[in-house]
Design a protein around this motif. Structure first.
Motif, PDB file in Angstrom:
ATOM      1  N   ALA A  85       1.747   4.295 -10.469  1.00  0.00           N
ATOM      2  CA  ALA A  85       1.877   3.540 -11.718  1.00  0.00           C
ATOM      3  C   ALA A  85       2.219   2.078 -11.482  1.00  0.00           C
ATOM      4  CB  ALA A  85       2.944   4.179 -12.610  1.00  0.00           C
ATOM      5  N   TRP A  86       2.637   1.740 -10.267  1.00  0.00           N
ATOM      6  CA  TRP A  86       3.016   0.352  -9.956  1.00  0.00           C
ATOM      7  C   TRP A  86       1.768  -0.510  -9.866  1.00  0.00           C
ATOM      8  CZ3 TRP A  86       2.653  -2.662  -5.253  1.00  0.00           C
ATOM      9  CH2 TRP A  86       3.456  -3.808  -5.242  1.00  0.00           C
ATOM     10  N   THR A  87       1.761  -1.642 -10.568  1.00  0.00           N
ATOM     11  CA  THR A  87       0.540  -2.450 -10.687  1.00  0.00           C
ATOM     12  C   THR A  87       0.706  -3.888 -10.217  1.00  0.00           C
ATOM     13  OG1 THR A  87       1.094  -3.034 -12.976  1.00  0.00           O
ATOM     14  CG2 THR A  87      -0.282  -1.077 -12.641  1.00  0.00           C
ATOM     15  N   LEU A  88       1.735  -4.176  -9.423  1.00  0.00           N
ATOM     16  CA  LEU A  88       2.013  -5.565  -9.041  1.00  0.00           C
ATOM     17  C   LEU A  88       1.497  -5.935  -7.660  1.00  0.00           C
ATOM     18  CD1 LEU A  88       5.627  -6.067 -10.442  1.00  0.00           C
ATOM     19  CD2 LEU A  88       3.484  -6.932 -11.365  1.00  0.00           C
ATOM     20  N   GLY A  89       0.737  -5.064  -7.023  1.00  0.00           N
ATOM     21  CA  GLY A  89       0.224  -5.363  -5.704  1.00  0.00           C
ATOM     22  C   GLY A  89      -0.775  -6.510  -5.708  1.00  0.00           C
ATOM     23  N   ASN A  90      -0.883  -7.182  -4.561  1.00  0.00           N
ATOM     24  CA  ASN A  90      -1.837  -8.287  -4.360  1.00  0.00           C
ATOM     25  C   ASN A  90      -1.575  -9.475  -5.288  1.00  0.00           C
ATOM     26  OD1 ASN A  90      -3.402  -6.901  -2.336  1.00  0.00           O
ATOM     27  ND2 ASN A  90      -4.239  -5.653  -3.995  1.00  0.00           N
ATOM     28  N   ALA A 143      14.828  -1.977  -3.851  1.00  0.00           N
ATOM     29  CA  ALA A 143      15.300  -2.644  -5.067  1.00  0.00           C
ATOM     30  C   ALA A 143      14.175  -3.193  -5.929  1.00  0.00           C
ATOM     31  CB  ALA A 143      16.248  -3.781  -4.695  1.00  0.00           C
ATOM     32  N   SER A 144      12.938  -2.921  -5.562  1.00  0.00           N
ATOM     33  CA  SER A 144      11.811  -3.509  -6.283  1.00  0.00           C
ATOM     34  C   SER A 144      11.426  -2.701  -7.513  1.00  0.00           C
ATOM     35  CB  SER A 144      10.594  -3.616  -5.349  1.00  0.00           C
ATOM     36  OG  SER A 144      10.045  -2.333  -5.109  1.00  0.00           O
ATOM     37  N   ALA A 145      10.544  -3.297  -8.314  1.00  0.00           N
ATOM     38  CA  ALA A 145      10.068  -2.644  -9.536  1.00  0.00           C
ATOM     39  C   ALA A 145       9.220  -1.417  -9.255  1.00  0.00           C
ATOM     40  CB  ALA A 145       9.257  -3.641 -10.372  1.00  0.00           C
ATOM     41  N   GLY A 146       8.766  -1.252  -8.009  1.00  0.00           N
ATOM     42  CA  GLY A 146       7.938  -0.113  -7.677  1.00  0.00           C
ATOM     43  C   GLY A 146       8.680   1.085  -7.146  1.00  0.00           C
ATOM     44  N   VAL A 147       9.985   0.925  -6.832  1.00  0.00           N
ATOM     45  CA  VAL A 147      10.720   2.017  -6.194  1.00  0.00           C
ATOM     46  C   VAL A 147      11.950   2.366  -7.048  1.00  0.00           C
ATOM     47  CG1 VAL A 147      11.686   2.867  -4.010  1.00  0.00           C
ATOM     48  CG2 VAL A 147       9.812   1.228  -3.962  1.00  0.00           C
ATOM     49  N   SER A 148      13.140   1.921  -6.683  1.00  0.00           N
ATOM     50  CA  SER A 148      14.337   2.318  -7.438  1.00  0.00           C
ATOM     51  C   SER A 148      14.299   1.874  -8.888  1.00  0.00           C
ATOM     52  CB  SER A 148      15.595   1.765  -6.764  1.00  0.00           C
ATOM     53  OG  SER A 148      15.803   2.372  -5.514  1.00  0.00           O
ATOM     54  N   ALA A 149      13.867   0.622  -9.134  1.00  0.00           N
ATOM     55  CA  ALA A 149      13.838   0.123 -10.512  1.00  0.00           C
ATOM     56  C   ALA A 149      12.789   0.821 -11.353  1.00  0.00           C
ATOM     57  CB  ALA A 149      13.595  -1.382 -10.527  1.00  0.00           C
ATOM     58  N   ALA A 150      11.854   1.523 -10.703  1.00  0.00           N
ATOM     59  CA  ALA A 150      10.854   2.311 -11.437  1.00  0.00           C
ATOM     60  C   ALA A 150      11.395   3.676 -11.827  1.00  0.00           C
ATOM     61  CB  ALA A 150       9.603   2.486 -10.576  1.00  0.00           C
ATOM     62  N   SER A 151      12.681   3.906 -11.541  1.00  0.00           N
ATOM     63  CA  SER A 151      13.352   5.167 -11.863  1.00  0.00           C
ATOM     64  C   SER A 151      12.727   6.356 -11.136  1.00  0.00           C
ATOM     65  CB  SER A 151      13.375   5.419 -13.378  1.00  0.00           C
ATOM     66  OG  SER A 151      14.110   4.411 -14.035  1.00  0.00           O
ATOM     67  N   LEU A 152      12.216   6.133  -9.906  1.00  0.00           N
ATOM     68  CA  LEU A 152      11.851   7.271  -9.069  1.00  0.00           C
ATOM     69  C   LEU A 152      13.105   8.086  -8.773  1.00  0.00           C
ATOM     70  CD1 LEU A 152       9.398   5.756  -6.398  1.00  0.00           C
ATOM     71  CD2 LEU A 152       8.862   6.756  -8.628  1.00  0.00           C
ATOM     72  N   ARG A 206       0.839  -1.201   0.000  1.00  0.00           N
ATOM     73  CA  ARG A 206       0.000   0.000   0.000  1.00  0.00           C
ATOM     74  C   ARG A 206       0.877   1.255   0.000  1.00  0.00           C
ATOM     75  NH1 ARG A 206      -2.350  -4.040  -0.194  1.00  0.00           N
ATOM     76  NH2 ARG A 206      -1.700  -3.616  -2.340  1.00  0.00           N
ATOM     77  N   LEU A 207       2.025   1.181   0.678  1.00  0.00           N
ATOM     78  CA  LEU A 207       2.920   2.332   0.707  1.00  0.00           C
ATOM     79  C   LEU A 207       3.576   2.554  -0.653  1.00  0.00           C
ATOM     80  CD1 LEU A 207       3.931   4.460   2.709  1.00  0.00           C
ATOM     81  CD2 LEU A 207       5.895   2.970   3.166  1.00  0.00           C
ATOM     82  N   ILE A 208       3.951   1.474  -1.333  1.00  0.00           N
ATOM     83  CA  ILE A 208       4.497   1.615  -2.686  1.00  0.00           C
ATOM     84  C   ILE A 208       3.468   2.280  -3.594  1.00  0.00           C
ATOM     85  CG2 ILE A 208       5.353   0.400  -4.729  1.00  0.00           C
ATOM     86  CD1 ILE A 208       6.386  -1.797  -2.852  1.00  0.00           C
ATOM     87  N   GLU A 209       2.225   1.835  -3.517  1.00  0.00           N
ATOM     88  CA  GLU A 209       1.167   2.411  -4.357  1.00  0.00           C
ATOM     89  C   GLU A 209       0.955   3.892  -4.062  1.00  0.00           C
ATOM     90  OE1 GLU A 209      -1.364  -1.764  -4.813  1.00  0.00           O
ATOM     91  OE2 GLU A 209      -1.910  -0.284  -3.291  1.00  0.00           O
TER      92      GLU A 209
END
Length: 261
Positions: A166-171, A213-222, A158-161
């Motif tokens: 734009a991150w869609t991998l939750g749940n 290191a997840s697709a929702g944070v650093s790898a998402a180029s935030l 929920r915090l990543i969202e």
């Protein structure tokens, strides 16, 4: 056609945290793959989207002749450093899973760990079949956290969202249905699958690094500022809501494979 995820990532941005904090496939996973007849020492292995080399290194430790393939050079640089620490050697190549550039009928086993959903599954499976020897196997695996009601994974998602809508991998709950379908569509026979749920201990610092290191944070180029803001709020959430350190974080490992006839 089974096409991969649509949002863009740059795993080079996450390579340092990924190598230091993200748990890899456990030793018993390789024991089970070997016992299932997919691998034995001396086999040639191609590991697709190898990342920091958790599968590649595992097979090399067990006597495989391993090539790791990825599109992210910084990830492979981290893999080489981890290989040196482990005392093994893997040949790394920058290429896509759908167009490996490898010779036909060359490998005994092709592995893909926690990456298949990034591929065009039909093209990747066809390419795997091209570079496999007759009787060789394509093994698609997934090691994923499990979001359960009220647990640290669900709260983290929920915090990543919040920080990255734009991150869609939750749940997401890992399963082998798509893998088995792609193997069948590509004409692989002797198809099998297994799934195991188990806990991985993560300290607060390690879990924060694993999520950075997840697709929702650093790898998402935030931006670095946005990553820092996320990380600070994540640290506060863990301290407030999940004080155990280390925490037992539920995960699921899935493996599906088929044999080139």
């Amino acid at each position: 056609m089974t096409v991969g995820l649509s949002f863009k990532t740059d795993w080079n941005q996450a390579a340092g945290d990924y190598a230091k904090h993200r748990a890899g496939f456990p030793d018993w996973f390789f024991d089970r793959i070997e016992a299932s007849g997919l691998f034995r020492p001396g086999m040639r292995v191609l590991d697709l989207a190898t990342g920091t080399g958790t599968l590649a290194r595992g097979f090399a430790r067990r006597g495989g002749i391993v090539t790791g393939l990825d599109i992210a050079p910084e990830m492979m640089a981290q893999a080489k450093a981890l290989d040196a620490e482990a005392g093994v050697s893997v040949d790394y190549v920058q290429a896509k899973a759908e167009t490996t550039g490898q010779p036909a009928a060359h490998f005994d086993l092709i592995s893909a760990g926690t990456c298949w959903f990034w591929f065009d599954g039909d093209l990747a499976a066809a390419e795997a079949k091209r570079v496999l020897k007759s009787g060789g196997h394509l093994m698609i695996a997934m090691l994923a956290w499990l979001p359960l009601a009220g647990n640290v994974v669900a709260a983290t998602e929920r915090l990543i969202e919040k920080h990255n809508p734009a991150w869609t991998l939750g749940n997401y709950h890992a399963g082998g249905v798509r893998y088995m379908r792609d193997l069948a569509n590509a004409g692989f026979g002797s198809r099998e699958s297994f799934s195991v749920d188990y806990d991985i201990p993560y300290g607060h610092e390690a879990w924060r690094g694993r999520i950075r290191a997840s697709a929702g944070v650093s790898a998402a180029s935030l931006s670095p500022e946005k990553v820092a803001a996320f990380d600070a709020e994540h640290a506060a959430m863990l301290s407030r809501g999940f004080p155990d350190d280390p925490m037992q974080v539920p995960h699921r490992v899935v493996a599906s494979w088929g044999r080139k006839l």
